[in-house]
Design an enzyme around this catalytic site. Structure first.
Site, PDB file in Angstrom:
ATOM      1  N   LYS A  50     -21.254  52.502  64.629  1.00  0.00           N
ATOM      2  CA  LYS A  50     -22.094  51.954  62.754  1.00  0.00           C
ATOM      3  C   LYS A  50     -21.263  51.452  61.832  1.00  0.00           C
ATOM      4  CE  LYS A  50     -26.189  54.691  64.271  1.00  0.00           C
ATOM      5  NZ  LYS A  50     -27.458  54.972  63.342  1.00  0.00           N
ATOM      6  N   SER A  75     -28.883  60.377  60.006  1.00  0.00           N
ATOM      7  CA  SER A  75     -28.014  61.347  59.827  1.00  0.00           C
ATOM      8  C   SER A  75     -27.239  61.858  60.062  1.00  0.00           C
ATOM      9  CB  SER A  75     -29.164  61.879  61.114  1.00  0.00           C
ATOM     10  OG  SER A  75     -29.018  61.470  62.029  1.00  0.00           O
TER      11      SER A  75
END
Length: 315
Positions: A50, A75
């Site tokens: 990411k 999260s």
């Protein structure tokens, strides 16, 4: 959209990311009857793919926007990625995390300089708090998966994989919010040679599987899966890309995720998180159900991350 957008993105973010290794396992190849190439984003900065999308999204902001900072909800893996990318680029980072987020991922956010705001573990609570922070600080909201700059950035993992193995027949990706598989499908489209993209998803959070069948974005009635990174839903930006370019999604049981995770740990000697193991679990299931599709074929697997709470291992 064209291949130049992906190559330009890769050049832009290259100074801030790792070109992660591609590993193989003779045992896994023999067991499945195909040649499997693991793109190991568990070795990426912040421990997951990411950082690619986060970095690209921030680099596409103007100077005034960067001064006000960015805000996201996650999260864990995108939270850490935004925190690290922001620190590298001198940008304030506001991070909304559910109370259920793994401790190791919260610690990572703090270590990378992000400011955490905890909320209830629902999509609505995440977005509401992020909107509030954006209104109060002027920070730009970065969606973890439903943002075109994020999607294109995430697709660079598959771009690197195809640069090393250009004749892959399949690429398997985990499916959570849809950013990785959407970006990977674009790389497969522009840089692959008839390379099919297949998603892996838990039965316990199978919104993408049902969305492809119905043709519209479906929600989840349950997110009771060990794959904490896959508990989010698709967005209106990535779903059209997925509909057009993803061949299918294979659902897997919780015990299959754990077995695949353990197989990688034991045989490949690398740490992968449950969300990453979903991809191998999906390939194993599909090889068992339709072995002829994969016999002697070349299969890429995106190992999405390796951020595991070692106090909460499932084996």
């Amino acid at each position: 959209m064209n291949k130049t957008i992906l190559t330009d993105c890769h050049k832009r973010i290259a100074p801030f990311i790792h070109n992660t290794p591609v590993l193989k396992s003779t045992l896994i190849n023999e067991r499945l009857g195909c040649k499997v190439f693991f793109k190991c984003e568990n070795f990426q900065r912040a421990g997951a793919y990411k950082i690619r999308g986060a970095t690209n999204a921030i680099l596409n902001l103007g100077d005034a926007q960067r001064r006000n900072g960015v805000v996201t909800h996650s999260s864990g893996n995108f939270a850490q990625a935004v925190s690290l990318a922001s620190r590298s680029l001198g940008v304030p980072a506001h991070i909304v995390m559910p109370t259920t987020a793994p401790k190791v991922k919260k610690e990572g956010v703090v270590a990378y300089g992000g400011q955490i705001y905890e909320c209830e573990p629902t999509v609505e609570a995440r977005q509401a708090m992020a909107d509030k922070i954006a209104a109060e600080t002027g920070a730009v909201f970065l969606h973890p998966s439903n943002d075109l700059n994020v999607i294109i950035g995430q697709g660079t993992a598959a771009l690197e994989l195809l640069a090393e193995q250009p004749d892959l027949n399949f690429i398997f990706c985990p499916v959570g919010g849809g950013g990785l598989i959407a970006g990977s499908s674009l790389s497969a489209k522009y840089f692959g040679k008839d390379c099919k993209v297949v998603g892996g998803e838990p039965f316990e959070a199978d919104d993408a599987y049902r969305s492809l069948i119905s043709g519209k974005i479906e929600g989840n009635e349950t997110v009771n899966t060990i794959a904490d990174g896959l508990r989010t839903t698709l967005g209106d930006i990535n779903f059209p890309i997925i509909k057009e370019n993803v061949s299918k999604i294979v659902r897997v049981k919780e015990e299959e995720i754990v077995l695949a995770m353990r197989l990688v740990w034991e045989r490949m000697k690398i740490i992968v998180e449950p969300s990453s193991a979903v991809t191998l679990a999906a390939l194993i299931r599909d090889c068992q159900e339709i072995p002829s599709d994969y016999q002697n074929k070349k299969v890429g697997i995106i190992i999405s991350g390796g951020n595991v709470d070692l106090n909460q291992l499932p084996f």
